[in-house]
Design a protein around this motif. Structure first.
Motif, PDB file in Angstrom:
ATOM      1  N   PRO A  91       0.803  -1.234   0.000  1.00 43.19           N
ATOM      2  CA  PRO A  91       0.000   0.000   0.000  1.00 43.19           C
ATOM      3  C   PRO A  91       0.831   1.277   0.000  1.00 43.19           C
ATOM      4  N   ASN A  92       1.875   1.319   0.820  1.00 41.56           N
ATOM      5  CA  ASN A  92       2.693   2.542   0.836  1.00 41.56           C
ATOM      6  C   ASN A  92       3.475   2.717  -0.466  1.00 41.56           C
ATOM      7  N   GLN A  93       3.781   1.613  -1.144  1.00 37.57           N
ATOM      8  CA  GLN A  93       4.419   1.709  -2.454  1.00 37.57           C
ATOM      9  C   GLN A  93       3.413   2.181  -3.503  1.00 37.57           C
ATOM     10  N   GLY A  94       2.161   1.720  -3.377  1.00 38.72           N
ATOM     11  CA  GLY A  94       1.119   2.221  -4.267  1.00 38.72           C
ATOM     12  C   GLY A  94       0.919   3.713  -4.102  1.00 38.72           C
ATOM     13  N   LYS A  95       0.953   4.173  -2.858  1.00 32.11           N
ATOM     14  CA  LYS A  95       0.829   5.608  -2.605  1.00 32.11           C
ATOM     15  C   LYS A  95       2.017   6.367  -3.195  1.00 32.11           C
ATOM     16  N   LEU A  96       3.198   5.775  -3.151  1.00 29.24           N
ATOM     17  CA  LEU A  96       4.368   6.407  -3.754  1.00 29.24           C
ATOM     18  C   LEU A  96       4.172   6.567  -5.260  1.00 29.24           C
ATOM     19  N   ILE A 100       9.943   7.040 -15.725  1.00 30.58           N
ATOM     20  CA  ILE A 100       9.819   5.586 -15.836  1.00 30.58           C
ATOM     21  C   ILE A 100      10.210   4.963 -14.502  1.00 30.58           C
ATOM     22  N   VAL A 101       9.359   4.084 -13.988  1.00 30.55           N
ATOM     23  CA  VAL A 101       9.644   3.358 -12.750  1.00 30.55           C
ATOM     24  C   VAL A 101       9.723   1.874 -13.073  1.00 30.55           C
ATOM     25  N   LEU A 102      10.816   1.248 -12.689  1.00 29.20           N
ATOM     26  CA  LEU A 102      11.042  -0.186 -12.900  1.00 29.20           C
ATOM     27  C   LEU A 102      11.076  -0.865 -11.541  1.00 29.20           C
ATOM     28  N   ASP A 103      10.147  -1.773 -11.297  1.00 28.32           N
ATOM     29  CA  ASP A 103      10.005  -2.373  -9.968  1.00 28.32           C
ATOM     30  C   ASP A 103      10.815  -3.659  -9.820  1.00 28.32           C
ATOM     31  N   ASN A 104      11.050  -4.042  -8.568  1.00 30.09           N
ATOM     32  CA  ASN A 104      11.653  -5.332  -8.196  1.00 30.09           C
ATOM     33  C   ASN A 104      13.052  -5.526  -8.782  1.00 30.09           C
ATOM     34  N   VAL A 105      13.914  -4.541  -8.598  1.00 29.55           N
ATOM     35  CA  VAL A 105      15.230  -4.602  -9.229  1.00 29.55           C
ATOM     36  C   VAL A 105      16.323  -5.228  -8.356  1.00 29.55           C
ATOM     37  N   VAL A 106      16.047  -5.487  -7.093  1.00 32.51           N
ATOM     38  CA  VAL A 106      17.114  -5.992  -6.206  1.00 32.51           C
ATOM     39  C   VAL A 106      17.269  -7.505  -6.302  1.00 32.51           C
ATOM     40  N   ARG A 107      16.150  -8.205  -6.507  1.00 29.67           N
ATOM     41  CA  ARG A 107      16.172  -9.665  -6.625  1.00 29.67           C
ATOM     42  C   ARG A 107      16.862 -10.301  -5.422  1.00 29.67           C
ATOM     43  N   SER A 108      16.525  -9.818  -4.229  1.00 25.84           N
ATOM     44  CA  SER A 108      17.102 -10.317  -2.971  1.00 25.84           C
ATOM     45  C   SER A 108      18.630 -10.208  -2.958  1.00 25.84           C
ATOM     46  N   GLY A 109      19.160  -9.247  -3.662  1.00 23.00           N
ATOM     47  CA  GLY A 109      20.596  -9.033  -3.714  1.00 23.00           C
ATOM     48  C   GLY A 109      21.282  -9.711  -4.883  1.00 23.00           C
ATOM     49  N   ALA A 110      20.577 -10.609  -5.575  1.00 21.30           N
ATOM     50  CA  ALA A 110      21.198 -11.366  -6.665  1.00 21.30           C
ATOM     51  C   ALA A 110      21.548 -10.493  -7.857  1.00 21.30           C
ATOM     52  N   VAL A 111      20.986  -9.298  -7.922  1.00 24.05           N
ATOM     53  CA  VAL A 111      21.261  -8.407  -9.057  1.00 24.05           C
ATOM     54  C   VAL A 111      22.743  -8.047  -9.168  1.00 24.05           C
ATOM     55  N   THR A 112      23.485  -8.186  -8.079  1.00 24.91           N
ATOM     56  CA  THR A 112      24.915  -7.846  -8.108  1.00 24.91           C
ATOM     57  C   THR A 112      25.775  -8.953  -8.712  1.00 24.91           C
ATOM     58  N   GLN A 151      17.283   0.615  -2.849  1.00 21.76           N
ATOM     59  CA  GLN A 151      16.918  -0.595  -2.112  1.00 21.76           C
ATOM     60  C   GLN A 151      15.815  -0.270  -1.105  1.00 21.76           C
ATOM     61  N   THR A 152      14.916  -1.233  -0.888  1.00 24.69           N
ATOM     62  CA  THR A 152      13.850  -1.055   0.097  1.00 24.69           C
ATOM     63  C   THR A 152      13.700  -2.319   0.941  1.00 24.69           C
ATOM     64  N   VAL A 153      13.136  -2.139   2.123  1.00 26.39           N
ATOM     65  CA  VAL A 153      12.688  -3.258   2.945  1.00 26.39           C
ATOM     66  C   VAL A 153      11.268  -2.952   3.407  1.00 26.39           C
ATOM     67  N   GLY A 154      10.504  -3.998   3.712  1.00 29.69           N
ATOM     68  CA  GLY A 154       9.129  -3.793   4.149  1.00 29.69           C
ATOM     69  C   GLY A 154       8.353  -5.087   4.071  1.00 29.69           C
ATOM     70  N   ILE A 155       7.035  -4.985   3.963  1.00 32.83           N
ATOM     71  CA  ILE A 155       6.208  -6.192   3.943  1.00 32.83           C
ATOM     72  C   ILE A 155       6.454  -7.024   2.680  1.00 32.83           C
ATOM     73  N   LYS A 156       7.080  -6.430   1.665  1.00 38.20           N
ATOM     74  CA  LYS A 156       7.439  -7.186   0.463  1.00 38.20           C
ATOM     75  C   LYS A 156       8.844  -7.769   0.577  1.00 38.20           C
ATOM     76  N   GLY A 157       9.455  -7.657   1.756  1.00 37.30           N
ATOM     77  CA  GLY A 157      10.790  -8.196   1.953  1.00 37.30           C
ATOM     78  C   GLY A 157      11.863  -7.225   1.498  1.00 37.30           C
ATOM     79  N   TYR A 158      12.994  -7.770   1.084  1.00 37.44           N
ATOM     80  CA  TYR A 158      14.129  -6.979   0.628  1.00 37.44           C
ATOM     81  C   TYR A 158      14.003  -6.798  -0.876  1.00 37.44           C
ATOM     82  N   ASP A 159      13.841  -5.568  -1.322  1.00 35.90           N
ATOM     83  CA  ASP A 159      13.577  -5.324  -2.727  1.00 35.90           C
ATOM     84  C   ASP A 159      14.085  -3.943  -3.114  1.00 35.90           C
TER      85      ASP A 159
END
Length: 227
Positions: A45-50, A167-179, A210-218
């Motif tokens: 929800p807070n991401q939707g508001k963002l 442009i907003v691209l979501d879910n880019v961290v992939r739990s850190g695997a993006v590195t 990077q974000t953390v929250g109810i969607k985990g590490y993202d």
């Protein structure tokens, strides 16, 4: 659930309750999505508001969303539009699109938001032809679909926008695997390709958070289209 995750959840619950409290159309959208068996991958929800605030700050009159699911984020985005604004959202699965259409109609947004069904790259090709015939660029693009095609979606986003668009691209961290450049997961590879394209594209200026929250590490990436 780890202690950290419990704390992140508690903080998100506090932020959401204070700054993005649910209303009936949003609550019903999640309820109907759950009843239809849709995966629990909608934005928080807070991401939707963002997203809503970013679209408002942008002064968006035309929004493109790639990845509809049940229309929860679509509602947040469409509510940011003026009365004469429009939103096009692309969904691969017809059953998901049906749920989204019902949720948008209940929210009173079905005249503003159009759900197009089919592989997003096919739908984007059609949008590209429409744009070539009658240029009508999007002011704001939210990319939240299959991650393997992220770079292709980003390329189309640039094609269908104008200087100054966001442009907003979501879910880019992939739990850190993006590195990890050796990771063979298509979601990781697609995300890395999109970020690398964003970094080198002459028409884009972007960053990632990077974000953390109810969607985990993202996290998400944000880019402005340049002249």
């Amino acid at each position: 659930m780890t202690t950290h995750q419990q704390q992140w959840n508690s903080v998100d619950d506090y932020f959401t309750g204070l700054l993005a409290p649910p209303d009936e159309p949003l609550t019903a959208a999640l309820r109907d999505s759950d009843a239809a068996g849709l995966p629990h991958i909608n934005v928080a929800p807070n991401q939707g508001k963002l997203l809503h605030l970013l679209a408002q700050i942008q002064g968006a009159r035309r929004i493109l969303e790639i990845g509809t699911l049940g229309g929860y984020s679509t509602i947040w985005l469409a509510r940011a539009l003026p009365a004469d604004g429009s939103l096009v959202t692309l969904e691969y699965k017809p059953e998901h699109a049906d749920v989204a259409r019902g949720n948008l109609a209940r929210a009173g947004l079905d005249r503003i938001a159009e759900v197009r069904v089919g592989p997003a790259l096919d739908s984007l090709t059609v949008l590209g032809a429409e744009h070539a015939a009658h240029p009508d660029p999007f002011d704001f693009v939210f990319i939240d679909a299959d991650k393997a095609n992220n770079a292709h979606y980003l390329e189309w986003a640039v094609e269908l926008t104008r200087p100054g668009s966001l442009i907003v691209l979501d879910n880019v961290v992939r739990s850190g695997a993006v590195t990890d450049p050796t990771n063979t997961d298509p979601n990781v590879r697609g995300t890395r390709a999109a970020l690398e394209l964003m970094a080198k594209h002459p028409k884009l200026s972007g960053t990632a958070v990077q974000t953390v929250g109810i969607k985990g590490y993202d996290g998400f990436a944000l880019a402005r289209v340049l002249a």
